[in-house]
Write an enzyme that holds these catalytic residues in place. Sequence first.
Site, PDB file in Angstrom:
ATOM      1  N   ALA A   1       0.831  -1.204   0.000  1.00 36.58           N
ATOM      2  CA  ALA A   1       0.000   0.000   0.000  1.00 36.58           C
ATOM      3  C   ALA A   1       0.863   1.251   0.000  1.00 36.58           C
ATOM      4  CB  ALA A   1      -0.933  -0.008   1.208  1.00 36.58           C
TER       5      ALA A   1
ATOM      6  N   ARG B   1      20.845   3.197   1.850  1.00 34.42           N
ATOM      7  CA  ARG B   1      21.688   3.215   3.041  1.00 34.42           C
ATOM      8  C   ARG B   1      21.196   4.211   4.081  1.00 34.42           C
ATOM      9  NH1 ARG B   1      27.451   3.164  -0.297  1.00 34.42           N
ATOM     10  NH2 ARG B   1      27.428   0.949  -0.831  1.00 34.42           N
TER      11      ARG B   1
ATOM     12  N   GLY C   1      11.576   3.492   3.026  1.00 35.77           N
ATOM     13  CA  GLY C   1      12.023   2.669   1.904  1.00 35.77           C
ATOM     14  C   GLY C   1      10.944   2.459   0.863  1.00 35.77           C
ATOM     15  N   ASP C   2       9.705   2.327   1.315  1.00 39.57           N
ATOM     16  CA  ASP C   2       8.587   2.156   0.385  1.00 39.57           C
ATOM     17  C   ASP C   2       8.338   3.434  -0.402  1.00 39.57           C
ATOM     18  OD1 ASP C   2       8.228  -0.402   1.484  1.00 39.57           O
ATOM     19  OD2 ASP C   2       6.872   0.377   3.011  1.00 39.57           O
TER      20      ASP C   2
END
Length: 295
Positions: free
Chosen positions: A41, A206, A237-238
């Site tokens: 999502a 990173r 990250g998403d």
Amino acid sequence: MGIWVLGSINLDHVYRVHELPRAGETIAAHDYSCGLGGKGANQSIAAARAGATVHHVGAVGPDGDAAIAALSQAGVDVAGVDRQAGPTGHAIINVDDSGENAIVILAGANACLDTGRITQALAAAAPGDTLMLQNETNAVEEAASIGRAKGLRVAYSAAPFDAGAVRAMLPLCDILLCNEGEAEEIRQMLGCSVEEIPVPTLVVTRGARGVGLYVQGQETVEQPAFKVDPVDTTGAGDTFAGYFIAGLDGGPNGGLNPREALARAAAASAIQVTRAGAAIAIPALAEVLEFQKAR
């Protein structure tokens, strides 16, 4: 062009704590919120806010109305989201004062995807579209095979890390996205250097040190992180993944070269970590472009 995200839909229960609890320790939270989350999502909403045409394929339970509504309101096509009898996936997220988190996930409906339904949902996908996958649902390998057969570009996030799933997906993915810890796990698993991980395109993030690598053939691109004061790193990250893939997509706001896509994605994730929450904290494209211009 379009982006098809087969991925998790979670209800995120977020507890703000001064320090993450240690084993056996009970602590008090000083704030609580509940909202849409799940790697799938989050990536769908990030790609949609980046300007891409996004279709989500997944499942929720009877308690999933709010999650579906949030995806739809963000501009994501939810025709491929099924209803299951079991609960919607959910996450218990502890976030400390530095923005670091510790997360426990229940898969729920995310583990009940039907391969036939995935085939049906992807029937409208066209060659050149992108299929995004992560490890928070079942049928990831099957979906990748379906996507490859249809001529889709397969982008795979190796998270949550599972060695067996990653090994099976490496021959099936065109773009592998991972953080440096996951990249090290893969390197050790294969007995090679990170640069030698056998995928056409590799992106290693990173955290506060930015994007480590973009490798395609012999090309390597470094993207430093934008300096910000993090509030909550959940979903960063998403956000990066959704913006990066949307940048490469040939839609009205895409078609960027890899360096440009990395920079835009890094800017989006930098903004996202300055806000509390996961999906709710993902910035719109106009905010990202203004942020880049100011920096």
